[in-house]
Design an enzyme around this catalytic site. Structure first.
Site, PDB file in Angstrom:
ATOM      1  N   ASN A 123      38.930  42.631  32.379  1.00  0.00           N
ATOM      2  CA  ASN A 123      38.583  43.808  33.185  1.00  0.00           C
ATOM      3  C   ASN A 123      39.438  44.967  32.686  1.00  0.00           C
ATOM      4  OD1 ASN A 123      38.012  45.717  35.086  1.00  0.00           O
ATOM      5  ND2 ASN A 123      39.104  44.698  36.772  1.00  0.00           N
ATOM      6  N   LYS A 166      39.260  47.943  33.569  1.00  0.00           N
ATOM      7  CA  LYS A 166      39.396  48.972  34.619  1.00  0.00           C
ATOM      8  C   LYS A 166      39.075  50.351  34.024  1.00  0.00           C
ATOM      9  CE  LYS A 166      42.954  46.031  36.547  1.00  0.00           C
ATOM     10  NZ  LYS A 166      43.648  45.775  37.792  1.00  0.00           N
ATOM     11  N   HIS A 170      35.625  43.906  43.597  1.00  0.00           N
ATOM     12  CA  HIS A 170      37.017  43.935  43.135  1.00  0.00           C
ATOM     13  C   HIS A 170      37.890  44.594  44.204  1.00  0.00           C
ATOM     14  CE1 HIS A 170      40.581  44.860  40.780  1.00  0.00           C
ATOM     15  NE2 HIS A 170      40.179  43.928  39.941  1.00  0.00           N
ATOM     16  N   GLU A 216      40.268  46.614  44.062  1.00  0.00           N
ATOM     17  CA  GLU A 216      40.518  48.062  43.918  1.00  0.00           C
ATOM     18  C   GLU A 216      39.350  48.855  44.499  1.00  0.00           C
ATOM     19  OE1 GLU A 216      41.411  47.929  39.739  1.00  0.00           O
ATOM     20  OE2 GLU A 216      43.311  46.957  40.193  1.00  0.00           O
ATOM     21  N   GLU A 273      41.142  36.426  43.631  1.00  0.00           N
ATOM     22  CA  GLU A 273      42.156  37.382  43.208  1.00  0.00           C
ATOM     23  C   GLU A 273      42.978  37.833  44.411  1.00  0.00           C
ATOM     24  OE1 GLU A 273      40.982  39.299  39.238  1.00  0.00           O
ATOM     25  OE2 GLU A 273      40.328  40.600  40.829  1.00  0.00           O
ATOM     26  N   GLY A 314      47.893  43.348  39.211  1.00  0.00           N
ATOM     27  CA  GLY A 314      48.634  44.437  38.584  1.00  0.00           C
ATOM     28  C   GLY A 314      50.095  44.520  39.004  1.00  0.00           C
ATOM     29  N   SER A 368      47.558  39.192  37.514  1.00  0.00           N
ATOM     30  CA  SER A 368      48.701  39.222  36.587  1.00  0.00           C
ATOM     31  C   SER A 368      48.743  38.035  35.630  1.00  0.00           C
ATOM     32  CB  SER A 368      50.014  39.342  37.371  1.00  0.00           C
ATOM     33  OG  SER A 368      50.035  40.542  38.115  1.00  0.00           O
TER      34      SER A 368
HETATM   35  C1  PEP Z   1      41.971  42.470  37.785  1.00  0.00           C
HETATM   36  O1  PEP Z   1      41.879  43.671  37.589  1.00  0.00           O
HETATM   37  O2  PEP Z   1      40.991  41.801  38.149  1.00  0.00           O
HETATM   38  C2  PEP Z   1      43.268  41.831  37.556  1.00  0.00           C
HETATM   39  C3  PEP Z   1      43.393  40.553  37.824  1.00  0.00           C
HETATM   40  O3  PEP Z   1      44.275  42.646  37.084  1.00  0.00           O
HETATM   41  P1  PEP Z   1      45.704  42.169  36.532  1.00  0.00           P
HETATM   42  O4  PEP Z   1      45.447  41.035  35.560  1.00  0.00           O
HETATM   43  O5  PEP Z   1      46.277  43.381  35.875  1.00  0.00           O
HETATM   44  O6  PEP Z   1      46.494  41.693  37.696  1.00  0.00           O
END
Ligand code: PEP
Length: 250
Positions: free
Chosen positions: A9, A11, A95, A97, A164, A170, A210
């Protein structure tokens, strides 16, 4: 399940020029990755370029969002048919975000899931609890509710679920592989409630939050974790290639 998916992803990162430089570096590094299904979800503006760049590589293209209406006066939005037309096979929906920064709710997500499925896209449906919810012991309830409301009215869709935890996205903080396995197993049990042959057994469930080359193997070693959704660590071609390779070697 033998199938393992590693989805990037990106983003809101990378211009077309940056995506091109990424691919020049990334593609030659991907040797011996055949065991893994690799998916790249760039911003909408890079889809046309990546469709061409990924041709004949076996890497799948995904989008990061979709709107639920098929067409019309919805300025700034992109329909599922448009994504399919751009060569997308997958689309990330729900997601955190988008839920937390852009105010998407479970009903919006349900409509998006329906729109995606109706156009033959495979949703990567994200669920996960916030830190206060986790601290109050509500993880299972929150995730179950997100699944229930998101999937309402959908009949055994072709689907990927990404667990998630919001506090792990992040932040550099992972859920422990054992904890993530526990939630992913309960997601599979919940999907099993839809019954009908082996549908739930064959739904890929990803962990996201992460993930790096250092942690990927511990997650994909878990019985109910079939891969990862990778944000920050997917932005660097060398790092993302090593996540894919490590997983394939494991
Ligand atoms: C994501 O954006 O779905 C995600 C898991 O981000 P990160 O790996 O940066 O935590």
């Amino acid at each position: 399940m033998d199938r393992v998916l590693i989805a990037a992803n990106w983003k809101m990162n990378k211009t077309v020029g940056e995506a091109h430089r990424y691919m020049v570096d990334f593609l030659p590094r991907l040797t011996g990755w055949e065991k893994t299904e690799v998916i790249i979800c760039p911003p909408f503006t890079c889809l046309a370029y990546l469709r061409e760049a990924l041709e004949n590589t076996g890497i799948q293209l995904g989008a990061q969002d979709v709107f639920w209406e098929p067409e019309g006066a919805f300025t700034g939005e992109i329909s599922a048919a448009m994504l399919a037309d751009m060569g997308c096979r997958y689309v990330i929906i729900g997601h955190s975000e988008r839920r937390h920064i852009l105010g998407e709710n479970d009903q919006d997500i349900n409509r998006k899931l329906k729109a995606a499925v109706s156009c033959g896209l495979v949703p990567i449906f994200c669920v996960g609890e916030s830190l206060p919810e986790r601290e109050q012991g509500q993880t299972q309830t929150v995730v179950r509710e997100q699944l229930e409301q998101g999937l309402a009215g959908l009949e055994l869709p072709n689907l990927v679920v990404a667990y998630e935890p919001v506090w792990a996205i992040g932040t550099g903080v992972n859920a422990s592989p054992a904890d993530a396995q526990g939630i992913c197993a309960s997601i599979r049990r919940y999907l099993g409630g839809f019954q009908v042959n082996d549908w739930a057994r064959d739904i890929p469930i990803l962990y996201g939050g992460s993930v790096t080359a250092r942690t990927i193997a511990a997650f994909t070693a878990q019985a109910d974790i079939n891969g990862a959704l990778v944000g920050g660590a997917s932005l660097d071609p060398e790092h993302f290639a090593s996540i894919v390779r490590l997983n394939s070697d494991g």
